[in-house]
Design a protein around this motif. Structure first.
Motif: not given
Length: 142
Positions: A50, A52, A54, A73, A76, A99-100, A102, A128, A132, A134, A136
């Motif tokens: 995952d 994240f 932005y 997406t 998140a 948003e996340v 995968t 997050l 979960t 992720a 970034v």
């Protein structure tokens, strides 16, 4: 007179589109022009990870161009940070909505290149709001 103008306008548009496409390819896809200061850590044994996002990576069309495939997406929130321009900064009561994605290892490598991992950004693991983990991208100090 109008035909001549349209002919030159067409030529100009074709040249501009070619230069833009070439610049995009050189910057984000070619083996030239990107030499990361740190090696990217991508565990090929993990089929999906995952990420994240932005900022600009929230745009579907841009992700499709970068990764070569559309990606689903989910909304998140990253707590404890605030968004400032192209970066996120720690702030105890802050939150960043995003948003996340995968992604597979090849897509993660493409995202690293787009974000200029080791040159402009670093990739860090964060927790997050939903619990979960992720990746970034955070700006490196200039």
């Amino acid at each position: 007179m109008i035909r001549r103008f349209l002919k030159w306008l067409s030529i100009l548009l074709i040249v501009a589109a070619t230069l833009a496409a070439g610049g995009f390819w050189y910057t984000f896809m070619s083996p030239y022009g990107y030499h990361p200061a740190e090696p990217a850590i991508i565990d090929e044994r993990i089929a999906e990870q995952d990420v994240f996002v932005y900022g600009t990576l929230r745009h579907d069309w841009l992700r499709w161009i970068i990764m070569g495939t559309p990606v689903e997406t989910r909304e998140a929130t990253l707590e404890g940070y605030r968004k400032q321009d192209l970066d996120i900064l720690p702030q105890p009561d802050g939150e960043v909505r995003g948003e996340v994605l995968t992604v597979n290892p090849a897509a993660l490598r493409a995202l690293d290149r787009y974000e200029r991992l080791g040159v402009r950004y670093t990739r860090e693991s964060v927790k997050l709001e939903d619990g979960t983990m992720a990746w970034v991208y955070k700006r490196l100090p200039e």
